[in-house]
Design a protein around this motif. Structure first.
Motif, PDB file in Angstrom:
ATOM      1  N   GLY A 214       0.828  -1.202   0.000  1.00  0.00           N
ATOM      2  CA  GLY A 214       0.000   0.000   0.000  1.00  0.00           C
ATOM      3  C   GLY A 214       0.862   1.250   0.000  1.00  0.00           C
ATOM      4  N   ALA A 215       1.888   1.244   0.842  1.00  0.00           N
ATOM      5  CA  ALA A 215       2.760   2.411   0.945  1.00  0.00           C
ATOM      6  C   ALA A 215       3.525   2.644  -0.344  1.00  0.00           C
ATOM      7  CB  ALA A 215       3.722   2.235   2.115  1.00  0.00           C
ATOM      8  N   PHE A 216       3.983   1.557  -0.979  1.00  0.00           N
ATOM      9  CA  PHE A 216       4.728   1.690  -2.231  1.00  0.00           C
ATOM     10  C   PHE A 216       3.911   2.462  -3.267  1.00  0.00           C
ATOM     11  CE2 PHE A 216       7.562   0.758  -5.635  1.00  0.00           C
ATOM     12  CZ  PHE A 216       6.779   0.440  -6.726  1.00  0.00           C
ATOM     13  N   PHE A 217       2.664   2.010  -3.460  1.00  0.00           N
ATOM     14  CA  PHE A 217       1.853   2.664  -4.488  1.00  0.00           C
ATOM     15  C   PHE A 217       1.461   4.074  -4.089  1.00  0.00           C
ATOM     16  CE2 PHE A 217       1.667  -0.262  -7.812  1.00  0.00           C
ATOM     17  CZ  PHE A 217       1.660  -1.539  -7.284  1.00  0.00           C
ATOM     18  N   ALA A 218       1.261   4.303  -2.778  1.00  0.00           N
ATOM     19  CA  ALA A 218       0.996   5.663  -2.329  1.00  0.00           C
ATOM     20  C   ALA A 218       2.193   6.540  -2.652  1.00  0.00           C
ATOM     21  CB  ALA A 218       0.707   5.681  -0.830  1.00  0.00           C
ATOM     22  N   GLY A 219       3.381   5.981  -2.493  1.00  0.00           N
ATOM     23  CA  GLY A 219       4.592   6.716  -2.812  1.00  0.00           C
ATOM     24  C   GLY A 219       4.676   7.051  -4.293  1.00  0.00           C
ATOM     25  N   VAL A 220       4.294   6.087  -5.122  1.00  0.00           N
ATOM     26  CA  VAL A 220       4.283   6.338  -6.570  1.00  0.00           C
ATOM     27  C   VAL A 220       3.292   7.456  -6.896  1.00  0.00           C
ATOM     28  CG1 VAL A 220       3.636   5.339  -8.788  1.00  0.00           C
ATOM     29  CG2 VAL A 220       5.040   4.035  -7.206  1.00  0.00           C
ATOM     30  N   ALA A 221       2.115   7.379  -6.234  1.00  0.00           N
ATOM     31  CA  ALA A 221       1.118   8.433  -6.453  1.00  0.00           C
ATOM     32  C   ALA A 221       1.690   9.789  -6.060  1.00  0.00           C
ATOM     33  CB  ALA A 221      -0.144   8.130  -5.646  1.00  0.00           C
ATOM     34  N   GLY A 222       2.430   9.787  -4.939  1.00  0.00           N
ATOM     35  CA  GLY A 222       3.053  11.020  -4.484  1.00  0.00           C
ATOM     36  C   GLY A 222       4.035  11.557  -5.502  1.00  0.00           C
ATOM     37  N   GLY A 223       4.829  10.650  -6.078  1.00  0.00           N
ATOM     38  CA  GLY A 223       5.797  11.069  -7.082  1.00  0.00           C
ATOM     39  C   GLY A 223       5.106  11.655  -8.307  1.00  0.00           C
ATOM     40  N   LEU A 224       4.018  11.006  -8.725  1.00  0.00           N
ATOM     41  CA  LEU A 224       3.271  11.519  -9.874  1.00  0.00           C
ATOM     42  C   LEU A 224       2.723  12.906  -9.564  1.00  0.00           C
ATOM     43  CD1 LEU A 224       1.363   8.276 -10.897  1.00  0.00           C
ATOM     44  CD2 LEU A 224       3.007   9.516 -12.313  1.00  0.00           C
ATOM     45  N   TYR A 225       2.220  13.049  -8.344  1.00  0.00           N
ATOM     46  CA  TYR A 225       1.672  14.336  -7.917  1.00  0.00           C
ATOM     47  C   TYR A 225       2.744  15.416  -7.945  1.00  0.00           C
ATOM     48  CZ  TYR A 225      -0.284  17.811  -4.729  1.00  0.00           C
ATOM     49  OH  TYR A 225      -0.713  18.969  -4.160  1.00  0.00           O
ATOM     50  N   ALA A 226       3.911  15.072  -7.392  1.00  0.00           N
ATOM     51  CA  ALA A 226       4.993  16.047  -7.309  1.00  0.00           C
ATOM     52  C   ALA A 226       5.426  16.520  -8.691  1.00  0.00           C
ATOM     53  CB  ALA A 226       6.175  15.449  -6.563  1.00  0.00           C
ATOM     54  N   HIS A 227       5.445  15.591  -9.648  1.00  0.00           N
ATOM     55  CA  HIS A 227       5.889  15.966 -10.982  1.00  0.00           C
ATOM     56  C   HIS A 227       4.769  16.467 -11.860  1.00  0.00           C
ATOM     57  CE1 HIS A 227       9.288  13.607  -9.531  1.00  0.00           C
ATOM     58  NE2 HIS A 227       9.996  14.363 -10.341  1.00  0.00           N
ATOM     59  N   PHE A 228       3.605  16.674 -11.249  1.00  0.00           N
ATOM     60  CA  PHE A 228       2.519  17.303 -11.993  1.00  0.00           C
ATOM     61  C   PHE A 228       2.353  18.746 -11.543  1.00  0.00           C
ATOM     62  CE2 PHE A 228      -0.918  17.656 -14.691  1.00  0.00           C
ATOM     63  CZ  PHE A 228      -2.012  18.181 -14.031  1.00  0.00           C
ATOM     64  N   LYS A 229       2.181  18.879 -10.188  1.00  0.00           N
ATOM     65  CA  LYS A 229       2.014  20.214  -9.632  1.00  0.00           C
ATOM     66  C   LYS A 229       3.328  20.988  -9.617  1.00  0.00           C
ATOM     67  CE  LYS A 229      -2.320  19.816  -8.323  1.00  0.00           C
ATOM     68  NZ  LYS A 229      -3.378  20.540  -8.995  1.00  0.00           N
ATOM     69  N   GLN A 230       4.428  20.266  -9.710  1.00  0.00           N
ATOM     70  CA  GLN A 230       5.761  20.836  -9.711  1.00  0.00           C
ATOM     71  C   GLN A 230       6.100  21.574  -8.428  1.00  0.00           C
ATOM     72  OE1 GLN A 230       4.886  22.620 -13.797  1.00  0.00           O
ATOM     73  NE2 GLN A 230       7.056  22.053 -13.950  1.00  0.00           N
ATOM     74  N   PHE A 231       5.320  21.337  -7.383  1.00  0.00           N
ATOM     75  CA  PHE A 231       5.600  21.913  -6.083  1.00  0.00           C
ATOM     76  C   PHE A 231       4.928  21.067  -5.020  1.00  0.00           C
ATOM     77  CE2 PHE A 231       6.715  25.019  -3.041  1.00  0.00           C
ATOM     78  CZ  PHE A 231       5.626  25.189  -2.195  1.00  0.00           C
TER      79      PHE A 231
END
Lengths: 324, 312, 264
Positions: A214-231
């Motif tokens: 669960g944490a792994f995929f949440a982390g991936v989601a976080g990475g996607l979020y970070a590289h979308f909002k760029q902040f």
């Protein structure tokens, strides 16, 4: 029958590729919502593995998202051009950063899962909440991660294709796991831990595994979020964000991946719908801030949902007999 | 050496005063857990409502006693806030928790989260997001300790602190009386041991649970007023942080255990004061979480609680 | 019974001086007994005698305060329950503990988990190894359900089964772990006389077909006396008698424990 899952995955990925051609052309406002939907699907599905299928009530999922977001952001900021500046190279480093971010988040899942093993219900929820706050606190005090100011400057690598590819992967992993004999261990732990142990199932392994995956995929989601909002900013991964994700899981019906995905879509769109409603000319003035501040309606929705239909809207969807 | 001792004593005094606030709120958590076996997430927000109840009623109540800060006026504000909070607590229980009496405890926990969020956001809508200034209901200043008492005169003890500790002690004694020497109190204890047996013995479960909520919420309301005397800046989100710390206090003392909640509250208050005074103020929140995680891993039943075994 | 008695079968389970103390209460006190391979033993005693506690001790739910427990000559004290199950001890529970949200088939399938040779990566990648083992599991579960007449309802949610069938399902699930010793905790509870006779036949059949030893906790004396080869009697956590049904029936200590002492 076992290959059916893989064929489905392949078809979905192909559809993602095709749709992404059109996705790039739509209105940026709708594009934003679309990406958010994809990210929320990953978050909700991964949390459903922990909460819905394994019965471990985790209230700290946003913490793992934060770990993935910050780890991948830092990695791509530091090593982004290590393979060169060609778009294929930067995409490769982006994917690498995403994966490593996910792995580090998975480690955080391990760190949270192991101490929480003996805890049940309310207590487990509170401890995971505590860990969420601790992770947030650590980030707030970490200078290389921008501390209280936040971290920015990431390239916008996240696009429709990558978001929904990972969404499809997350759903695939969770569904195939849970519908296998191996994965029936998760469900056994949820239904009756003592009986599960008596039937030879290592309940510790399954609980920790649920947290880590669960944490792994949440982390991936976080990475996607970070590289979308760029902040990214620590307050974006607080308790309220965790509650957001939990509400998706509950609304969707814990233990129904499809239901949870639908709920993720609905709850991503809801604030936008409310925002549009709030601007309707015939709406009385005093009602406007209530509609716009989605939290008031949100919390009421939560209360009413729990009283009227705690099993969620879609818990009926899901196979009676789990075909492998 | 004397200086260090004085410094330590000062921190203890501060801790005691703050800890009394935590104790009052922690009692509400622990009593509700005792009779309903769930954590009332929204309890910290009742504390906030107490402060705001005081904000709106203080001008009229103080006017009854000649306007301006006064002891009878402050007492009136305190009592009225306690009554209002008791009513709110009973209302919340009746509307949101009673329908879920037979449901899994997790369902109720999530509902409680919903109630908490609702109170906070509706509070922001109704009272405004910005902090407001709590009126002066009693003059809070440091008391004059005569020089003849020696080194102690260097300590800073405010009227507010004395009031907090005094009122808390008084309320604790009242609570002890109620729990040990009244029929309702006995019914509460019976319910917390065995709800089925209690109702079979003729205990009106609904009434006792309402009473418990009312009592706990009244104490939280009192805490709201007492805090606002010392820290007059109040806002709709003030219940979150304090509520959490009070919850940790209840767990530390042994959730479900009434003396434990009081003990836990004082301990957390003192611990916090020592960390702020001697280590680093920025760590006070992290400390509380660390304590929580530590207790739940090492001894989940808390200092004074006993472990419940699942029957196999 | 004309064949000369052979050498006694080896001891499968051995308890030596086991004590289980909760605070001031000794639930089980200095208990010793042996369960030979392939035997059918009954464990009886008045309410509160400590019978289920003994089961919990054997299966690792509790750790004995003192004493030794060994299975197939190796100690099992201090092991987690799932490890003890993997050594060959399976059980059913006094209050049925099925996996409520799962179907009949899936309940049994969970118990096949411990025998899987493939791991998580195979579950995800679904290669040929997964497919073969999956087919094997399917076949094993189907066969078991078939033997016990539950195959027709294999896709039904287990909660929809009548009580007697649920108890049978619990036994089937335990058998899926391929035990050498099966512990049955009050399997006849809540059954009518016809069902009890069926149960007795079922237990005998199970023991023969799967070459198991069975240890049975039961209150119904007809069932116990009817199928058990040996009976152990507990009272207040202590063993007060042990022997064949006839011996135990006539034992004055046993009679006193159940009925109270005769007035002089």
């Amino acid at each position: 029958m076992a290959t059916r899952a893989k064929t489905l995955l392949a078809t979905t990925l192909l559809a993602c590729a095709v749709l992404s051609i059109f996705a790039g052309k739509i209105n940026p406002y709708y594009y934003d919502i679309l990406i958010s939907i994809g990210i929320n699907i990953i978050l909700a599905t991964s949390l459903n593995l922990v909460n819905g299928y394994t019965g471990q009530f985790s209230l700290g999922h946003a913490g793992f998202m934060a770990v993935g977001a910050y780890a991948s952001a830092w990695l791509s900021l530091t090593f982004g051009y290590i393979l060169g500046t060609h778009s294929a190279a930067t995409t490769a480093t982006f994917l690498g950063a995403l994966t490593v971010g996910g792995l580090i988040a998975g480690l955080a899942g391990l760190a949270v899962g192991i101490p929480s093993l003996r805890l049940r219900g309310d207590y487990l929820a509170i401890v995971t909440l505590g860990f969420n706050e601790i992770i947030k606190g650590v980030i707030q005090n970490a200078e290389p991660l921008g501390a209280q100011r936040g971290l920015g400057g990431m390239m916008q690598h996240t696009n429709f294709f990558w978001t929904f590819t990972f969404a499809a992967l997350t759903v695939y992993v969770v569904l195939t796991l849970v519908h296998s004999t191996y994965g029936s261990g998760f469900l056994a732990v949820r239904d009756d831990e003592i009986a599960a142990e008596a039937m030879g199932i290592n309940t510790t392994k399954y609980k920790v595994l649920a947290f880590v995956i669960g944490a792994f995929f949440a982390g991936v989601a976080g990475g996607l979020y970070a590289h979308f909002k760029q902040f990214v900013h620590p307050e974006g991964f607080n308790f309220l964000r965790s509650v957001d994700i939990v509400v998706m899981v509950i609304l969707g019906g814990m233990g129904s991946t499809i239901g949870v995905c639908i709920a993720a879509v609905l709850l991503t769109i809801l604030p936008e719908v409310l925002r549009a409603l709030a601007h309707l000319p015939w709406l009385p003035e005093w009602l406007r801030p209530i509609v716009e501040n989605r939290m008031i309606l949100y919390s009421l929705l939560l209360i009413i949902l729990m009283i009227a239909r705690p099993q969620g809207l879609f818990s009926g969807i899901g196979l009676k007999r789990q075909k492998t | 050496m004397a200086d260090q001792l004085l410094e330590f004593a000062q921190q203890l005094i501060n801790g005691l005063a703050q800890g009394s606030i935590y104790a009052l709120i922690a009692l509400g958590y622990t009593m509700v857990f005792g009779v309903l076996r769930f954590i009332n997430f929204a309890h910290g927000d009742v504390f906030m409502l107490g402060a705001f109840a005081g904000l709106y009623t203080a001008p009229k109540l103080l006017a009854l006693f000649g306007g301006g800060p006064s002891l009878p006026g402050a007492t009136a504000v305190l009592l009225v806030a306690m009554l209002i909070c008791a009513a709110i607590g009973i209302l919340i229980e009746k509307l949101c928790y009673r329908p879920l009496r037979d449901r899994p405890r997790l369902t109720v926990l999530i509902t409680a989260i919903g109630v908490s969020l609702f109170l906070e956001n509706a509070g922001q809508y109704a009272f405004g997001v910005d902090p407001q200034s709590f009126p002066e209901i009693i003059v809070d200043r440091a008391i004059e300790i005569p020089e003849t008492w020696g080194a102690i005169s260097a300590l800073t003890i405010t009227i507010g602190q004395i009031l907090v500790v005094g009122v808390t002690l008084f309320l604790l004694l009242v609570l002890r009386f109620v729990v040990l020497h009244t029929r309702l109190g006995m019914a509460m204890r019976a319910l917390s041991f065995n709800p089925v047996a209690a109702s079979l013995m003729g205990v009106n479960t609904d009434v006792v649970i309402s009473f418990t909520f009312g009592l706990g919420s009244a104490l939280a309301g009192a805490a709201g007023i007492l805090t606002s005397i010392q820290q007059p800046s109040i806002d709709p989100l003030m219940g979150i942080n304090i509520g959490l710390k009070a919850f940790v206090a209840a767990v530390l003392g042994g959730i479900g255990n009434i003396p434990g909640a009081a003990l836990g509250g004082i301990l957390i208050g003192v611990l916090e004061a020592l960390v702020v005074g001697y280590i680093n103020p920025t760590y006070r929140d992290a400390l509380v979480f660390a304590v929580l995680i530590l207790i739940l891993i090492v001894k989940p039943s808390g200092l004074l609680g006993k472990t419940e075994r699942e029957k196999v | 019974m004309s064949a000369p008695p052979g050498p006694p079968p080896p001891a499968l389970l051995r308890l030596e001086g086991c004590t289980m103390q909760f605070g001031g209460l000794k639930c089980v006190s200095d208990l010793s007994f042996t369960i030979p391979e392939g035997s059918l033993t009954g464990l009886i005693g008045p309410n509160g005698a400590g019978k289920t506690t003994v089961f919990n001790l054997i299966t690792g739910v509790y750790r004995p305060t003192a004493g030794k427990i060994s299975f197939a000559s190796k100690s099992v004290v201090g092991h987690r329950p799932y490890r003890i199950t993997s050594r060959g001890i399976a059980r059913t529970f006094q209050n049925i503990r099925l996996f409520g949200s799962l179907s009949v088939f899936d309940n049994v399938r969970t118990a096949c988990n411990m025998h899987l040779r493939h791991g998580i990566s195979h579950a995800l990648l679904r290669g040929p190894k997964f497919a073969t083992e999956n087919a094997e599991t399917e076949a094993t579960v189907t066969e078991l359900l078939d033997i016990f007449g539950l195959n027709a309802v294999r896709d039904e949610p287990c909660r929809s089964l009548p009580y007697g069938d649920q108890r049978r399902l619990e036994i089937v699930r335990a058998l899926a772990t391929r035990p050498k010793l099966l512990l049955l905790d009050e399997p006849a509870a809540g059954m009518n006389p016809t069902e009890k006779i069926e149960l007795m036949n079922l237990i005998r059949f199970t023991k023969e077909k799967f070459h198991l030893a069975v240890l049975l906790v039961e209150h119904d004396m007809k069932v116990v006396m009817g199928i058990c080869e040996r009976i152990i009697v507990l009272d207040y956590g202590k063993k007060i008698a042990e022997g064949t049904p006839a011996e135990v029936r006539a034992n004055p200590a046993v009679i006193a424990a159940y009925l109270g002492k005769e007035k002089p």
